[in-house]
Design a protein around this motif. Structure first.
Motif, short mmCIF file in Angstrom:
data_model
loop_
_atom_site.label_atom_id
_atom_site.label_comp_id
_atom_site.label_asym_id
_atom_site.label_seq_id
_atom_site.Cartn_x
_atom_site.Cartn_y
_atom_site.Cartn_z
N TRP A 1 71.23 16.12 -34.01
CA TRP A 1 72.35 16.98 -34.40
C TRP A 1 71.91 18.01 -35.43
O TRP A 1 71.40 17.65 -36.48
CB TRP A 1 73.48 16.13 -34.99
CG TRP A 1 74.07 15.17 -34.01
CD1 TRP A 1 73.83 13.84 -33.94
CD2 TRP A 1 75.00 15.47 -32.96
NE1 TRP A 1 74.54 13.27 -32.91
CE2 TRP A 1 75.27 14.26 -32.28
CE3 TRP A 1 75.62 16.64 -32.52
CZ2 TRP A 1 76.13 14.18 -31.20
CZ3 TRP A 1 76.48 16.58 -31.43
CH2 TRP A 1 76.73 15.36 -30.79
N PRO A 2 72.13 19.31 -35.15
CA PRO A 2 71.83 20.33 -36.17
C PRO A 2 72.91 20.32 -37.25
O PRO A 2 73.99 19.74 -37.07
CB PRO A 2 71.86 21.64 -35.37
CG PRO A 2 72.81 21.36 -34.24
CD PRO A 2 72.63 19.89 -33.90
N THR A 3 72.65 20.97 -38.36
CA THR A 3 73.64 21.04 -39.42
C THR A 3 74.80 21.94 -38.98
O THR A 3 74.61 22.91 -38.22
CB THR A 3 73.04 21.62 -40.71
OG1 THR A 3 72.62 22.98 -40.48
CG2 THR A 3 71.84 20.79 -41.15
N LEU A 4 76.00 21.64 -39.46
CA LEU A 4 77.16 22.46 -39.13
C LEU A 4 77.00 23.89 -39.66
O LEU A 4 77.47 24.85 -39.03
CB LEU A 4 78.43 21.83 -39.71
CG LEU A 4 78.90 20.54 -39.04
CD1 LEU A 4 80.13 19.98 -39.75
CD2 LEU A 4 79.22 20.78 -37.56
N TRP A 5 76.34 24.05 -40.80
CA TRP A 5 76.12 25.38 -41.36
C TRP A 5 75.29 26.23 -40.41
O TRP A 5 75.59 27.39 -40.15
CB TRP A 5 75.45 25.27 -42.72
CG TRP A 5 75.05 26.58 -43.32
CD1 TRP A 5 73.78 27.04 -43.52
CD2 TRP A 5 75.93 27.61 -43.80
NE1 TRP A 5 73.80 28.30 -44.08
CE2 TRP A 5 75.11 28.67 -44.27
CE3 TRP A 5 77.31 27.74 -43.87
CZ2 TRP A 5 75.64 29.84 -44.81
CZ3 TRP A 5 77.85 28.91 -44.40
CH2 TRP A 5 77.02 29.95 -44.86
N ARG A 6 74.23 25.64 -39.88
CA ARG A 6 73.37 26.38 -38.96
C ARG A 6 74.12 26.71 -37.67
O ARG A 6 73.97 27.80 -37.12
CB ARG A 6 72.11 25.56 -38.69
CG ARG A 6 70.96 26.37 -38.13
CD ARG A 6 69.64 25.62 -38.22
NE ARG A 6 68.91 25.91 -39.44
CZ ARG A 6 68.41 25.00 -40.26
NH1 ARG A 6 68.57 23.72 -40.00
NH2 ARG A 6 67.74 25.36 -41.33
N ALA B 1 66.13 20.40 -34.10
CA ALA B 1 66.53 19.41 -35.10
C ALA B 1 66.21 17.98 -34.66
O ALA B 1 66.38 17.04 -35.45
CB ALA B 1 68.02 19.54 -35.40
N THR C 1 64.79 26.31 -38.10
CA THR C 1 64.83 24.85 -38.31
C THR C 1 63.47 24.30 -38.70
O THR C 1 63.36 23.45 -39.60
CB THR C 1 65.32 24.14 -37.04
OG1 THR C 1 66.60 24.66 -36.66
CG2 THR C 1 65.44 22.63 -37.27
#
Length: 321
Positions: free
Chosen positions: A72-77, A69, A190
């Motif tokens: 920060w990656p998404t919280l969903w992922r 990413a 991603t």
């Protein structure tokens, strides 16, 4: 053998004032205190009471999510990959106990596992493995096409790992490939591509795991010989410190090279130097003739996993100036 545990069957419990010396088991843990009695054997079968393996599966994948990413990656992922790590580790442990049920009763450390102690039947364990796989299959809906194929390719590795120790001295390689598979999926989901730098990070993680799992395997060498099983520890023998040190050095070199190839900022390399120091401490502390200290060293690799995430954040989020 893996560092996991099971609750003793009530019929096998020792009398008052006597308790077996099982170093990897707790009689009063949260499973015994909080879960219904009928659920306990299933929780122990998938190692909910032994989360070290789940963390060692998840932490490198989270580091890869950060790198893929570029921040920060998404919280969903993060949620999907966390649940996937929990489920696939549980599936692996369930199949491990299924295949080893006729071995475990001959080893003091493992003779109280749910299958070998009679708390669960083989049919119940197989249905439980199927149920975990079914739940894991629903996660395929949350990832892209490339990642789905990678996820399906992982399943045979998870299932066959327990059989590898019967035929090869390198079951740790298969385990390392499976444990760290999420690193490749982090990039595929991603970016829809897995670049060479991601593969280098993954190979480094596999080599790292062969090293730290070999440290643990020294605990079980006597039992493994008795049962006719094999491990990297048997192949390394008295030169275990040298070979484990070499594996760690290769892992760190690959992680440095991958970070440079990704163009990560200099703080990444600073944290990576800290990882190198920690792994050097493990090698210096490890003694092939005193395996009683190996469990502590094995568990300390959770710190390495955390530092991998810190390094990824340091190289992507922190300013490079």
């Amino acid at each position: 053998m893996r560092p996991d545990t099971a609750d003793p069957a009530s019929a096998a419990r020792p009398g008052p004032g006597r308790r077996p010396d099982l170093s990897d088991m707790r009689h009063d843990d949260w499973v015994a205190r909080w879960l219904p009695a009928a659920w306990g054997p299933y929780a122990r079968l998938c190692r909910l009471d032994r989360p070290v393996g789940t963390w060692l599966t998840l932490l490198p994948a989270l580091a890869a999510l950060v790198q893929a990413a570029d921040g920060w990656p998404t919280l969903w992922r993060v949620f999907i990959f966390s649940l996937g790590a929990l489920l696939m580790r549980g599936v692996g442990c369930t199949f491990n106990d299924i295949f080893d049920r006729n071995f475990d009763h001959r080893v003091e450390r493992t003779r109280f596992r749910p299958l070998t102690s009679g708390q669960l039947t083989l049919r119940a364990a197989l249905w439980f493995a199927f149920a975990q796989l079914l739940v894991a299959a629903t996660l395929l809906l949350a990832i892209n096409s490339m990642s789905r194929w990678l996820a399906l390719a992982l399943v045979p590795l998870v299932v066959i790992y327990p059989l590898c120790k019967r035929y090869t001295y390198w079951p740790q390689v298969v385990l390392g490939i499976a444990f760290n598979w999420g690193m490749l999926m982090a990039w595929s989901d991603t970016r829809d591509v897995v670049p060479w730098t991601a593969v280098a990070m993954w190979v480094g993680a596999v080599v790292w795991q062969v090293g730290y799992d070999a440290i643990y395997a020294y605990i079980d060498m006597r039992d493994d010989r008795m049962l006719g099983l094999r491990s990297a520890a048997m192949r390394f023998g008295d030169r275990g410190r040298f070979w484990i040190g070499l594996l760690y050095a290769v892992a760190v070199a690959l992680w440095f090279a991958a970070g440079a190839g990704m163009g990560l900022a200099w703080p990444y390399h600073l944290v990576m130097a800290g990882i190198a120091v920690h792994l050097a401490w493990q090698v210096k502390t490890f003694d092939v003739h005193r395996p009683e200290g190996s469990l502590k060293l094995f568990r300390s690799n959770m710190q390495v996993g955390v530092l991998l995430i810190v390094a990824a954040l340091a190289g992507t989020v922190l300013p490079a100036g």
